[in-house]
Design a protein around this motif. Structure first.
Motif, mmCIF file in Angstrom:
data_model
loop_
_atom_site.group_PDB
_atom_site.id
_atom_site.type_symbol
_atom_site.label_atom_id
_atom_site.label_comp_id
_atom_site.label_asym_id
_atom_site.label_seq_id
_atom_site.Cartn_x
_atom_site.Cartn_y
_atom_site.Cartn_z
ATOM 1 N N ALA A 94 0.718 -1.245 0.071
ATOM 2 C CA ALA A 94 0.090 0.087 -0.096
ATOM 3 C C ALA A 94 0.832 1.177 -0.049
ATOM 4 C CB ALA A 94 -0.828 0.178 1.319
ATOM 5 N N ASP A 95 1.906 1.351 0.851
ATOM 6 C CA ASP A 95 2.788 2.402 0.809
ATOM 7 C C ASP A 95 3.572 2.627 -0.473
ATOM 8 O OD1 ASP A 95 2.485 3.055 3.376
ATOM 9 O OD2 ASP A 95 4.240 2.042 4.221
ATOM 10 N N ARG A 96 4.037 1.655 -1.155
ATOM 11 C CA ARG A 96 4.658 1.914 -2.431
ATOM 12 C C ARG A 96 3.587 2.326 -3.484
ATOM 13 N NH1 ARG A 96 6.849 -2.451 -6.887
ATOM 14 N NH2 ARG A 96 7.739 -1.309 -8.162
ATOM 15 N N GLU A 97 2.470 1.563 -3.393
ATOM 16 C CA GLU A 97 1.267 2.329 -4.490
ATOM 17 C C GLU A 97 1.006 3.705 -4.304
ATOM 18 O OE1 GLU A 97 -2.259 -0.181 -4.776
ATOM 19 O OE2 GLU A 97 -3.009 0.995 -6.324
ATOM 20 N N ARG A 98 0.950 3.990 -3.036
ATOM 21 C CA ARG A 98 0.753 5.631 -2.800
ATOM 22 C C ARG A 98 1.750 6.444 -3.349
ATOM 23 N NH1 ARG A 98 -1.656 4.241 1.805
ATOM 24 N NH2 ARG A 98 0.016 3.817 2.959
ATOM 25 N N ALA A 99 3.181 5.824 -3.156
ATOM 26 C CA ALA A 99 4.255 6.676 -3.661
ATOM 27 C C ALA A 99 4.414 6.802 -5.077
ATOM 28 C CB ALA A 99 5.451 6.032 -2.983
ATOM 29 N N VAL A 100 3.940 5.614 -5.561
ATOM 30 C CA VAL A 100 3.946 5.198 -7.360
ATOM 31 C C VAL A 100 2.766 6.517 -7.640
ATOM 32 C CG1 VAL A 100 3.262 3.851 -9.200
ATOM 33 C CG2 VAL A 100 5.174 2.989 -7.408
ATOM 34 N N ARG A 101 1.792 6.343 -7.156
ATOM 35 C CA ARG A 101 0.726 7.260 -7.918
ATOM 36 C C ARG A 101 0.867 8.685 -7.691
ATOM 37 N NH1 ARG A 101 -3.548 4.372 -9.478
ATOM 38 N NH2 ARG A 101 -3.645 1.947 -9.067
ATOM 39 N N VAL A 102 1.777 9.048 -6.805
ATOM 40 C CA VAL A 102 2.175 10.477 -6.651
ATOM 41 C C VAL A 102 3.280 10.878 -7.540
ATOM 42 C CG1 VAL A 102 3.456 11.933 -5.227
ATOM 43 C CG2 VAL A 102 1.538 10.583 -4.195
ATOM 44 N N ALA A 103 3.937 10.094 -7.624
ATOM 45 C CA ALA A 103 5.250 10.199 -8.771
ATOM 46 C C ALA A 103 4.618 10.160 -10.216
ATOM 47 C CB ALA A 103 6.178 8.973 -8.685
ATOM 48 N N PHE A 104 3.708 9.096 -10.414
ATOM 49 C CA PHE A 104 2.967 9.062 -11.709
ATOM 50 C C PHE A 104 2.197 10.570 -12.149
ATOM 51 C CE2 PHE A 104 -1.224 8.566 -13.918
ATOM 52 C CZ PHE A 104 -0.760 8.130 -14.979
ATOM 53 N N GLU A 105 1.714 11.064 -11.191
ATOM 54 C CA GLU A 105 1.008 12.235 -11.305
ATOM 55 C C GLU A 105 2.045 13.437 -11.577
ATOM 56 O OE1 GLU A 105 -2.247 12.701 -12.179
ATOM 57 O OE2 GLU A 105 -2.843 10.793 -11.401
ATOM 58 N N GLN A 106 3.261 13.398 -11.138
ATOM 59 C CA GLN A 106 4.299 14.419 -11.294
ATOM 60 C C GLN A 106 4.897 14.162 -12.555
ATOM 61 O OE1 GLN A 106 6.525 13.496 -7.516
ATOM 62 N NE2 GLN A 106 5.744 15.434 -6.628
ATOM 63 N N VAL A 107 5.317 12.815 -12.965
ATOM 64 C CA VAL A 107 5.523 12.717 -14.464
ATOM 65 C C VAL A 107 4.647 13.175 -15.321
ATOM 66 C CG1 VAL A 107 6.587 11.162 -16.131
ATOM 67 C CG2 VAL A 107 7.372 10.907 -13.331
ATOM 68 N N ARG A 108 3.612 12.737 -15.224
ATOM 69 C CA ARG A 108 2.459 12.813 -16.221
ATOM 70 C C ARG A 108 2.214 14.260 -16.313
ATOM 71 N NH1 ARG A 108 -3.686 10.614 -16.012
ATOM 72 N NH2 ARG A 108 -3.885 11.790 -14.113
ATOM 73 N N ALA A 109 2.417 15.213 -15.445
ATOM 74 C CA ALA A 109 2.258 16.692 -15.573
ATOM 75 C C ALA A 109 3.152 17.467 -16.582
ATOM 76 C CB ALA A 109 2.302 17.344 -14.186
ATOM 77 N N GLY A 110 4.255 16.654 -16.709
ATOM 78 C CA GLY A 110 5.392 17.316 -17.890
ATOM 79 C C GLY A 110 5.743 16.158 -18.914
ATOM 80 N N ALA A 111 4.685 15.328 -19.305
ATOM 81 C CA ALA A 111 5.141 14.222 -20.071
ATOM 82 C C ALA A 111 4.951 14.605 -21.487
ATOM 83 C CB ALA A 111 4.121 12.856 -19.601
ATOM 84 N N GLY A 112 4.144 15.566 -22.040
ATOM 85 C CA GLY A 112 4.136 15.784 -23.366
ATOM 86 C C GLY A 112 3.455 14.574 -24.179
ATOM 87 N N LEU A 113 2.924 13.915 -23.565
ATOM 88 C CA LEU A 113 2.168 12.713 -24.178
ATOM 89 C C LEU A 113 0.991 12.354 -23.087
ATOM 90 C CD1 LEU A 113 3.566 10.270 -22.705
ATOM 91 C CD2 LEU A 113 4.851 10.028 -24.557
ATOM 92 N N GLU A 114 0.070 11.477 -23.749
ATOM 93 C CA GLU A 114 -0.954 10.761 -22.670
ATOM 94 C C GLU A 114 -0.253 9.652 -21.869
ATOM 95 O OE1 GLU A 114 -4.776 9.594 -24.426
ATOM 96 O OE2 GLU A 114 -5.322 8.495 -22.773
ATOM 97 N N LEU A 115 0.068 9.890 -20.616
ATOM 98 C CA LEU A 115 0.622 8.840 -19.711
ATOM 99 C C LEU A 115 -0.533 8.237 -18.985
ATOM 100 C CD1 LEU A 115 3.665 8.053 -18.887
ATOM 101 C CD2 LEU A 115 3.539 9.565 -17.228
ATOM 102 N N ARG A 116 -0.497 6.963 -19.014
ATOM 103 C CA ARG A 116 -1.315 6.105 -18.183
ATOM 104 C C ARG A 116 -0.575 5.027 -17.364
ATOM 105 N NH1 ARG A 116 -6.248 4.138 -22.054
ATOM 106 N NH2 ARG A 116 -6.374 5.645 -23.920
ATOM 107 N N LEU A 117 -1.227 4.607 -16.425
ATOM 108 C CA LEU A 117 -0.469 3.862 -15.308
ATOM 109 C C LEU A 117 -0.908 2.425 -15.469
ATOM 110 C CD1 LEU A 117 1.548 3.660 -12.980
ATOM 111 C CD2 LEU A 117 -0.397 4.253 -11.323
#
Ligand code: FE2
Length: 240
Positions: free
Chosen positions: A52-75
């Motif tokens: 659960a802890d890792r998933e939370r961290a992954v989802r936070v990191a995913f949103e941060q990467v997605r914000a500057g990805a320049g493409l449609e990023l999905r998890l």
């Protein structure tokens, strides 16, 4: 425009991107090389499960990467088969917006657990995507194993880097035999880092030369039921 269902562009504690900046740079580079939809698929390893802890961290990191990805990023995630996963609901691991779950064949040893996990995924009403069978001992030793996986109706995903020869001639040859024989359904990058980027364009060019029109469905997401959003189409047409 490419749909790439397998990459490690989101920091997650595995061997993929180490920082948010690295992850964004990998995404921007993928976009420049023609990818419009990119799935970030952190490893779920026997020694690095999705707590659960890792998933939370992954989802936070995913949103941060997605914000500057320049493409449609999905998890999504990439599952290394384990007995423990057979006791879990695989819905938590789906490729976002699809009914697919990406799982690999162990690099070493038999494919027995892969079959078991893929069957488990199917029993949950989902559909397995089998990552890079051409890179695994079980399939290199006996290519008929790939035919058995495909005969179950499971989508076999070959790495672009296998087709461009990065992993050596044996894997290159097996990768092409799966593509040319119609056994593989999807090509993806499995991009991890700047020196192993999430690019599909070179493999696409080679595939066009070898199999012509049949190339499209391996690269455009249609085999996975993925359609780029209007935003992704606009970004790609603007050369983002
Ligand atoms: Fe991977």
């Amino acid at each position: 425009m490419f749909v790439d269902c397998h990459s490690h562009v989101v920091p997650s504690g595995d061997d993929g991107a180490a920082t948010i900046d690295d992850g964004r740079a990998l995404c921007l580079s993928a976009a420049r090389h023609g990818t419009s939809v990119l799935f970030a698929t952190p490893h779920v390893w026997p020694h690095l499960p999705l707590t659960a802890d890792r998933e939370r961290a992954v989802r936070v990191a995913f949103e941060q990467v997605r914000a500057g990805a320049g493409l449609e990023l999905r998890l999504g995630f990439e599952l290394t088969p384990t007995r423990a996963l057979l006791a879990e609901d695989p819905h938590r691991y789906v490729l976002e917006g699809t009914d697919r779950v990406l799982l690999e064949v162990d690099f070493v040893g038999s494919a027995e657990l892969t079959f078991a996990l893929a069957e488990h995924v199917e029993r949950a009403g989902l559909r397995p995507v089998i990552a890079h069978p051409e890179r695994t001992e079980a399939v290199l030793d006996d290519p008929a194993v790939a035919d058995e996986l495909a005969a179950r109706g499971w989508a076999l995903q070959v790495n672009a880097s296998s087709l461009t020869g990065r992993h050596g001639p044996d894997i290159e040859e097996l990768g092409w035999s799966l593509v040319e024989g119609g056994v593989a359904a999807v090509v993806a990058s499995d991009g991890h880092r700047t020196t192993r980027p999430a690019h599909l364009d070179e493999a696409y060019r080679l595939a066009r030369e070898r199999i012509g029109e049949r190339t499209s469905s391996l690269f455009d997401g249609s085999a996975l039921g993925v359609t780029p959003s209007r935003t992704a189409v606009r970004a790609a047409s603007q050369g983002a």
